[in-house]
Write an enzyme that holds these catalytic residues in place. Structure first.
Site, short mmCIF file in Angstrom:
data_model
loop_
_atom_site.label_atom_id
_atom_site.label_comp_id
_atom_site.label_asym_id
_atom_site.label_seq_id
_atom_site.Cartn_x
_atom_site.Cartn_y
_atom_site.Cartn_z
N GLU A 44 0.87 -1.13 0.04
CA GLU A 44 0.07 -0.22 0.08
C GLU A 44 1.00 1.37 0.60
OE1 GLU A 44 -3.76 0.84 -0.51
OE2 GLU A 44 -2.21 2.94 0.05
N ARG A 205 -20.09 14.94 -0.19
CA ARG A 205 -20.61 13.86 0.70
C ARG A 205 -19.97 14.20 1.69
NH1 ARG A 205 -15.92 9.91 -2.39
NH2 ARG A 205 -17.31 7.84 -0.92
N ALA A 337 -17.51 -0.62 -5.99
CA ALA A 337 -16.98 -1.66 -5.12
C ALA A 337 -17.78 -2.76 -5.20
CB ALA A 337 -17.56 -1.11 -3.55
C1 LIG Z 1 -19.40 9.68 -4.50
C2 LIG Z 1 -19.42 8.34 -4.19
C3 LIG Z 1 -20.23 6.73 -3.21
C4 LIG Z 1 -20.05 6.12 -3.59
N1 LIG Z 1 -20.57 5.12 -3.17
C5 LIG Z 1 -20.63 3.75 -3.67
C6 LIG Z 1 -21.34 2.40 -2.92
O1 LIG Z 1 -22.34 2.58 -2.05
N2 LIG Z 1 -20.85 1.41 -3.27
C7 LIG Z 1 -20.27 1.29 -4.32
O2 LIG Z 1 -20.23 -0.29 -4.15
N3 LIG Z 1 -19.10 1.45 -4.32
C8 LIG Z 1 -19.55 2.76 -4.51
N4 LIG Z 1 -19.11 3.74 -4.64
C9 LIG Z 1 -17.96 3.92 -5.54
C10 LIG Z 1 -16.42 2.57 -4.52
O3 LIG Z 1 -16.39 3.40 -4.13
C11 LIG Z 1 -14.97 2.32 -5.47
O4 LIG Z 1 -14.97 1.28 -6.52
C12 LIG Z 1 -14.24 1.88 -4.37
O5 LIG Z 1 -14.07 2.34 -3.39
C13 LIG Z 1 -13.09 1.79 -5.79
O6 LIG Z 1 -12.17 -0.02 -4.62
P1 LIG Z 1 -10.30 0.24 -5.14
O7 LIG Z 1 -9.87 -0.91 -3.76
O8 LIG Z 1 -10.34 -0.12 -6.23
O9 LIG Z 1 -9.78 1.61 -5.20
P2 LIG Z 1 -9.05 2.88 -3.71
O10 LIG Z 1 -10.45 2.51 -2.96
O11 LIG Z 1 -8.86 3.60 -4.68
O12 LIG Z 1 -8.05 1.98 -3.63
C14 LIG Z 1 -6.78 2.00 -3.95
C15 LIG Z 1 -5.70 1.43 -3.17
O13 LIG Z 1 -4.62 1.85 -4.17
C16 LIG Z 1 -3.41 2.27 -2.88
N5 LIG Z 1 -2.95 2.92 -4.13
C17 LIG Z 1 -2.66 3.42 -4.76
N6 LIG Z 1 -1.44 4.07 -6.03
C18 LIG Z 1 -0.52 3.54 -5.47
C19 LIG Z 1 0.56 2.87 -5.84
N7 LIG Z 1 1.38 3.42 -7.07
N8 LIG Z 1 1.34 2.29 -5.27
C20 LIG Z 1 0.37 1.32 -4.29
N9 LIG Z 1 -0.75 1.55 -3.54
C21 LIG Z 1 -1.53 2.31 -4.40
C22 LIG Z 1 -4.71 4.08 -2.43
O14 LIG Z 1 -3.75 4.87 -1.30
C23 LIG Z 1 -5.39 3.13 -2.06
O15 LIG Z 1 -5.24 2.75 -0.94
C24 LIG Z 1 -18.73 5.25 -4.80
C25 LIG Z 1 -18.16 6.01 -4.88
C26 LIG Z 1 -18.22 7.38 -4.99
C27 LIG Z 1 -17.03 8.56 -6.04
#
Ligand SMILES: Cc1cc2nc3c(=O)[nH]c(=O)nc-3n(C[C@H](O)[C@H](O)[C@H](O)COP(=O)(O)OP(=O)(O)OC[C@H]3O[C@@H](n4cnc5c(N)ncnc54)[C@H](O)[C@@H]3O)c2cc1C
Length: 444
Positions: A44, A205, A337
């Site tokens: 991370e 938010r 998500a």
């Molecule tokens: C307003 C809003 C409301 C939402 N509501 C919902 C909902 O109700 N239900 C739902 O299912 N989805 C919802 N979503 C979508 C959801 O938030 C995202 O799809 C989800 O959080 C994505 O998760 P992720 O783990 O793919 O990415 P992220 O949560 O962006 O996690 C990425 C991780 O990778 C790390 N990282 C980044 N670059 C690097 C690197 N170079 N090297 C190592 N680590 C790195 C970051 O620090 C972070 O910890 C919503 C989105 C928004 C904007």
């Protein structure tokens, strides 16, 4: 002297997976792999886990995927989820209000989500529960991936981090979010899909304590998920934290370009948010005012997605992407998500198969598994992102097919939501397994 394991490297003989990024999707994937006995390490970028945004809801398909991924992860979600209305007799309807035409906010249509089908929780609470399933020693913080080199001769894939350190694994899964570095490494920096595009919409938010929410919205509206609709914006209110507060997401149309596309948030002028909702009914106006009174310069969240330039593949060789890194979506289906958790289910299932291969055949098996994963997940997850754009327009009364015809709006929302919610996870896994076997056959 430290061992390779202590340095965060997987040793040569054992199959090991590297997950890059510890958001919801990365953490869920780790729990899925651990549940299947697959060795995994998580890298991370930040120095501690930071949930993005306050609340999140899980659609019915997401809950099923979590249960199959790791029953412990599903139990974690069940522990923190907040029922709509009375937990003993939960209200399983999504309620859509005309938040614009009057202060009364008439109910214009509704959508049944199934028993406790779509409830909210505090993101941090869910992540805390998930972390209880993950031994801390497999997590490395301050590891920002910059490069990945696949030597291509069956030797392990090499990861290079910003701090100059390296690590190795048999497969690297980039769960590094919408601005994914791993996606750029797979596609090339100048590929059109390397960057997401701005939807000309941003979100405020916040959470509002339940007492204040009841004052503004009334008891029923505060305690049940509602969508307050209108032209140019809409507001979603969902009870979270076992009814102690509500999560508010207020979306605002924005004709301008996003000033700095390298950042997903920027400081905003609260008065502009108040202005954007000035013609809405009193409940929405007062909610926005309460948020701005508490924080006059709120963070604005740019809504980006991958719809204009969808990623042509989620995998290359022994490297792949999952979650927002692969298929970023606007939030209007509340399923972003969830799509990532379905990715995790397919990946953890296929990689558990790969773990059984001998060292000699492992690289080919990883390639076949990641290709099968990309094949099975691309169409559905990219459709969700496209459909979410449509829903954003429906909710703001500007989708040409539906406009202010509530029956048509309801029909559009229903078929699109059902296509996401009523998904046969087992059939998806079978398809992934047979694609894997077929691809394996072609490399043998
Ligand atoms: C307003 C809003 C409301 C939402 N509501 C919902 C909902 O109700 N239900 C739902 O299912 N989805 C919802 N979503 C979508 C959801 O938030 C995202 O799809 C989800 O959080 C994505 O998760 P992720 O783990 O793919 O990415 P992220 O949560 O962006 O996690 C990425 C991780 O990778 C790390 N990282 C980044 N670059 C690097 C690197 N170079 N090297 C190592 N680590 C790195 C970051 O620090 C972070 O910890 C919503 C989105 C928004 C904007």
């Amino acid at each position: 002297m430290t061992t390779a394991e202590e340095n965060g490297c997987h040793d040569d003989d054992h199959f090991g997976v590297a997950v890059v990024g510890g958001g919801i999707v990365g953490l869920a994937l780790v729990t899925g792999l651990l549940h299947r006995g697959v060795r995994v390490k998580l890298y991370e970028k930040t120095s501690a886990f930071r949930p993005i945004g306050a609340g999140i809801g899980f659609t019915p398909n997401t809950q099923q995927a979590l249960q199959l991924l790791n029953p412990g992860a599903f139990a974690a979600q069940q522990k923190v989820t907040t029922a709509n209305g009375d937990p003993k007799n939960p209200n399983d309807w999504l309620l859509y209000l005309d938040g614009y035409s009057s202060d009364v906010e008439e109910l214009i249509f509704k959508l049944h989500a199934g028993y406790r089908g779509f409830e909210g929780c505090v993101r941090a609470d869910f992540l805390d529960e998930m972390l209880k399933l993950i031994p801390p020693e497999i997590i490395q913080f301050n590891k920002s991936i910059v490069d990945i080199v696949d030597p291509g001769d069956g030797a392990k894939v090499q990861m290079h981090f910003k701090d100059g350190s390296t690590a190795q694994a048999d497969v690297v899964v980039g769960c590094d979010g919408i601005k994914s570095r791993v996606r750029k490494l797979i596609l090339g920096e100048s590929h059109p899909a390397a960057e997401p595009s701005y939807n000309h919409q941003y979100a405020l938010r916040d959470v509002v304590p339940m007492d204040q929410a009841i004052e503004i919205l009334g008891d029923f509206k505060a305690r049940n998920r509602h969508m307050h609709l209108g032209p140019g914006g809409h507001v979603v209110t969902v009870p979270i934290a076992h009814g102690k507060m509500i999560n508010v997401v207020a979306l605002i149309e924005d004709p301008s370009d996003w000033p700095d596309p390298t950042q997903l948030t920027r400081k905003g002028d609260g008065q502009k948010a108040i202005e954007a909702y000035k013609d809405f009914g009193a409940p929405v106006r007062n909610l926005i005012k309460a948020m701005i009174e508490r924080n006059p310069t709120p963070d604005l969240w740019g809504i980006f997605d991958s719809v204009d330039n969808p990623t042509p593949t989620f995998a290359k060789g022994r490297v792949c992407i999952a979650g927002d890194a692969a298929h970023a979506t606007s939030p209007h289906h509340g399923a972003g998500a969830g799509m990532g958790i379905e990715d995790d289910l397919v990946l953890s299932t296929l990689l558990a198969n790969v773990a059984l291969f001998s060292k000699l055949n492992r690289a080919a098996a990883v390639g076949a598994a990641l290709n099968a994963y990309s094949h099975v997940r691309k169409e559905r997850s990219q459709w969700v992102a496209e459909s979410s754009r449509v829903i954003g327009q429906v909710l703001e009364w500007r989708y040409p097919e539906t406009m202010r015809d509530w029956e048509k709006c309801q029909a559009e929302l229903t078929w699109r939501s059902h296509r996401i919610w009523h998904w046969d996870q087992q059939a998806m896994l079978q398809e992934a397994q047979s694609a894997f076997q077929k691809l394996l056959g072609s490399v043998e």
